[in-house]
Design a protein around this motif. Structure first.
Motif, PDB file in Angstrom:
ATOM      1  N   ASP A 133       0.832  -1.222   0.000  1.00 10.80           N
ATOM      2  CA  ASP A 133       0.000   0.000   0.000  1.00 10.80           C
ATOM      3  C   ASP A 133       0.857   1.258   0.000  1.00 10.80           C
ATOM      4  N   TYR A 157      12.241   3.147  -0.714  1.00  9.36           N
ATOM      5  CA  TYR A 157      11.616   1.807  -0.745  1.00  9.36           C
ATOM      6  C   TYR A 157      10.314   1.839  -1.547  1.00  9.36           C
ATOM      7  N   ARG A 285      10.982   9.701  11.319  1.00 17.28           N
ATOM      8  CA  ARG A 285      11.529   9.171  10.057  1.00 17.28           C
ATOM      9  C   ARG A 285      11.361  10.268   8.989  1.00 17.28           C
ATOM     10  N   HIS A 288       8.071  10.616   6.610  1.00 13.22           N
ATOM     11  CA  HIS A 288       7.219   9.604   7.261  1.00 13.22           C
ATOM     12  C   HIS A 288       5.754   9.733   6.823  1.00 13.22           C
ATOM     13  N   TYR A 345      19.848   3.442  15.519  1.00 12.61           N
ATOM     14  CA  TYR A 345      19.229   3.957  16.747  1.00 12.61           C
ATOM     15  C   TYR A 345      20.225   4.553  17.735  1.00 12.61           C
TER      16      TYR A 345
END
Ligand code: NAD
Ligand code: DAU
Length: 355
Positions: A133, A157, A285, A288, A345
């Motif tokens: 999606d 991506y 992100r 995002h 991280y």
């Protein structure tokens, strides 16, 4: 013994999360009627431990190879004749695509085109492209993605997956190739690599590590149990019409922070306490997407598919699976993944975020 010819499948990326669940789904449902080649490069995300129970299954074979290398796929198609090709092979993690897009372009775009070419020459009955999606981009507070929503991907991506979808469409229009695209929402369930939200939170609660929530945790995803995704793909492959796109979704929207709190509560009930104090809001992100939500009415109306596992049951089964399979999890966490985790991280968010 039946003399009926077995249906032959090429499953690419079958050592990953959804691909391995799909292969096990095929053997559970059709055992003696199918023969499956699992073709996988075994990148960081590929893990043959996911398929241990099939090692002695006569209809199952693993071959290591790269979907973007003509030498690898050439011999694969020369030596086998496939009825169905299901292309799961991909670089699948948005955050990694932001760190380095190169393998996404190679595998997701060049790899898909190479497979389409091989499948066309091999005369397969159906080629199913497992898409996402995320190719539709982001929704605001309202509305759902339909199969006619414009493609508007926002990460390397999702842009690579959208490019692959367009190549699949081109194979249908140009060569009349028998192809289907399925676009699914976020999956969860056993064997998911712990870089993804749900297993990452489960693993970090077990290890008493920070739970990194991007931004304010307000982003929304539509979650589907992996077995339901496998059933939907099986339905589309057998009943779907060539040239069509089918959305697959769970009708199950959650904000990230609500998912994290739910996992914490469920794990506390299972003796893994202290989760709430581990939540750490970290910088968002880049790019995002705010919200994904799928209109899955087409696959329901045309092919009669609807998910069977509700979220309450699915998330409990998932947590129980990870708790009972900690050697699988720890094996991953202690390997190459620890270097990725450090870069993604620990270095990046060292002095940021509030508890
Ligand atoms: P994953 O990362 O767990 O597995 C990907 C697999 O592909 C791995 O086994 C890896 O070794 C293999 N692979 C990578 N590059 C390859 C190459 N060049 N040649 C051969 N094999 C290669 O991914 P996943 O979460 O199981 O996703 C599978 C597919 O489903 C992907 O195409 C993804 O875009 C799509 N999808 C995933 C989700 C989700 O929520 N996980 C939702 C919708 C669609
Ligand atoms: O929608 C389908 C897509 O779902 C698939 O195409 C992708 O292959 C799959 O990875 C998944 O993409 P997401 O980016 O939505 O999944 P991820 O698990 O990475 O993140 C889910 C949400 O959680 C997202 O809003 C980002 C957030 N998140 C994620 C991680 C890893 C955090 O807040 N913290 C984290 O540490």
């Amino acid at each position: 013994m039946s003399s009926k010819r077995k249906q032959t499948y090429l499953v690419t990326g079958g050592a990953g999360f959804i691909g391995s669940n799909f292969i096990k789904y095929l053997f559970a449902k059709y055992r003696d009627a199918v023969s499956v080649v699992n073709f996988d490069l075994l990148t960081y995300a590929g893990n043959l431990d996911n398929l241990k129970e099939l090692e002695t299954e006569p209809g199952y074979r693993f071959l290591r190879g790269d979907i973007s290398k003509t030498a690898d796929t050439g011999s694969l198609f020369d030596e086998n004749s496939f009825d169905y090709v299901v292309n799961f092979a991909a670089e699948s993690h948005v955050d990694r695509s932001i760190l380095d897009s190169a393998p996404f372009i190679k595998t997701n775009i060049a790899g898909t085109q190479n497979l389409l070419d091989c499948a066309r020459r091999g005369g397969v009955k159906m080629f199913l492209q497992v898409s996402t999606d995320e190719v539709y981009g982001s929704l605001g507070g309202e509305g759902l993605f339909t199969e006619d929503s414009p493609l508007a991907p926002n990460s390397p991506y999702s842009a690579s997956k959208a490019a692959a979808d367009l190549l699949v469409r081109a194979a249908f229009k140009t060569y009349g190739s028998r192809v289907i695209i399925t676009r699914c929402s976020n999956n969860y369930g056993p064997f998911q690599f712990p870089e993804k939200l749900i297993p990452l939170m489960i693993a970090n609660i077990i290890k008493k590590k920070d739970l990194p929530v991007y931004g304010r945790g307000e982003n929304v995803r539509d979650w589907l149990y992996v077995a339901d995704h496998c059933a939907a793909i099986d339905t589309a492959l057998r009943e779907g019409t060539a040239g069509e796109i089918y959305n697959i979704g769970g009708n199950n929207e959650y904000k990230n922070i609500d998912i994290v709190n739910l996992i914490i509560d469920l794990m506390e009930k299972r003796g893994c306490g202290g989760g709430k104090s581990l939540i750490k809001y970290v910088p968002d992100r880049p790019g995002h997407d705010l919200r994904y939500a799928i209109d899955a009415s087409k696959i329901k109306k045309r092919l009669g598919f609807a998910p069977a596992v509700d979220f309450e049951r699915g998330i409990a089964m998932t947590i129980d699976w990870y708790l009972s399979n900690q050697p699988w999890l720890m094996n991953i966490i202690s390997g190459e993944y620890s270097r990725y985790y450090e870069e993604m991280y620990l270095t990046k968010y060292k002095n940021s975020g509030e508890k």
